[in-house]
Design an enzyme around this catalytic site. Structure first.
Site, PDB file in Angstrom:
ATOM      1  N   PRO A 143       1.516  43.255  43.443  1.00  0.00           N
ATOM      2  CA  PRO A 143       2.068  44.504  43.212  1.00  0.00           C
ATOM      3  C   PRO A 143       3.353  44.695  42.500  1.00  0.00           C
ATOM      4  O   PRO A 143       4.358  44.435  42.847  1.00  0.00           O
ATOM      5  CB  PRO A 143       2.354  44.579  44.774  1.00  0.00           C
ATOM      6  N   CYS A 144       3.014  44.475  41.115  1.00  0.00           N
ATOM      7  CA  CYS A 144       4.158  44.540  40.160  1.00  0.00           C
ATOM      8  C   CYS A 144       4.824  46.103  40.211  1.00  0.00           C
ATOM      9  O   CYS A 144       5.846  46.313  39.542  1.00  0.00           O
ATOM     10  CB  CYS A 144       3.531  44.316  38.843  1.00  0.00           C
ATOM     11  N   HIS A 145       4.065  47.074  40.857  1.00  0.00           N
ATOM     12  CA  HIS A 145       4.711  48.269  40.871  1.00  0.00           C
ATOM     13  C   HIS A 145       5.837  48.380  41.897  1.00  0.00           C
ATOM     14  O   HIS A 145       6.418  49.244  41.957  1.00  0.00           O
ATOM     15  CB  HIS A 145       3.794  49.583  41.482  1.00  0.00           C
TER      16      HIS A 145
END
Length: 172
Positions: A143-145
């Protein structure tokens, strides 16, 4: 270079440098647009948004790829908060450290680039963390978001800030 070309280059690089000599991929449609999932026989190697040009590997819906898509679909419907798929992103040792740190960010929470840098034991590596995020080959599942600017702003996302905002709103 647009996102699609960047993503396709990343897919081809993943194929060339992958852990298995055979890479499979399949493209699905989601609320976010086309999503391409690649995998070896044992693990997901990439998840990208866009359209494939010169696809890597062999087009084949494997059980693992279908399961990954099902989990992403459930996530996008607000029915799933964690993923149970084996992941094998290809990257440098530093990128792997960053991506592993991202996996510890709980659903619905965010961290800053500096917090991730501290988590990996390199507090001055904020910009390098940003670059590792940009190279994340497995969006959504890694989850780089969930990584934001120090002032709380949405900064940088390989799939566009609208997509990042959508995913963060989904989780809130």
């Amino acid at each position: 270079m647009n996102n699609t070309n960047i993503q396709n280059t990343a897919l081809r690089n993943n194929f060339k440098n992958g852990r298995d000599s055979i890479l499979y991929y399949y493209q699905y449609t989601t609320i976010l647009g086309n999503i391409i999932i690649t995998a070896t026989k044992d693990a997901i190697t990439s998840i990208h948004l866009g359209t494939l040009i010169n696809p890597p590997g062999a087009e084949l819906r494997t059980n693992l790829i279908d399961k990954a898509f099902q989990e992403i679909k459930e996530y996008l419907e607000g029915k799933r908060k964690t993923f149970d798929i084996p992941l094998a992103p290809n990257g440098t040792a530093f990128q792997q450290k960053v991506w592993n740190a991202l996996l510890t960010i709980p659903y619905g929470e965010t961290r800053t680039y500096s917090e991730i840098a501290e988590m990996i034991g390199n507090p001055k590596a904020c910009r390098a963390v940003g670059m590792a995020n940009n190279k994340n080959p497995i969006i959504i599942m890694i989850p780089c978001h969930r990584v934001i600017g120090k002032n709380g702003s949405l900064v940088g996302y390989a799939c566009g800030l609208e997509t990042k905002e959508y995913l963060l709103n989904l989780e809130s």
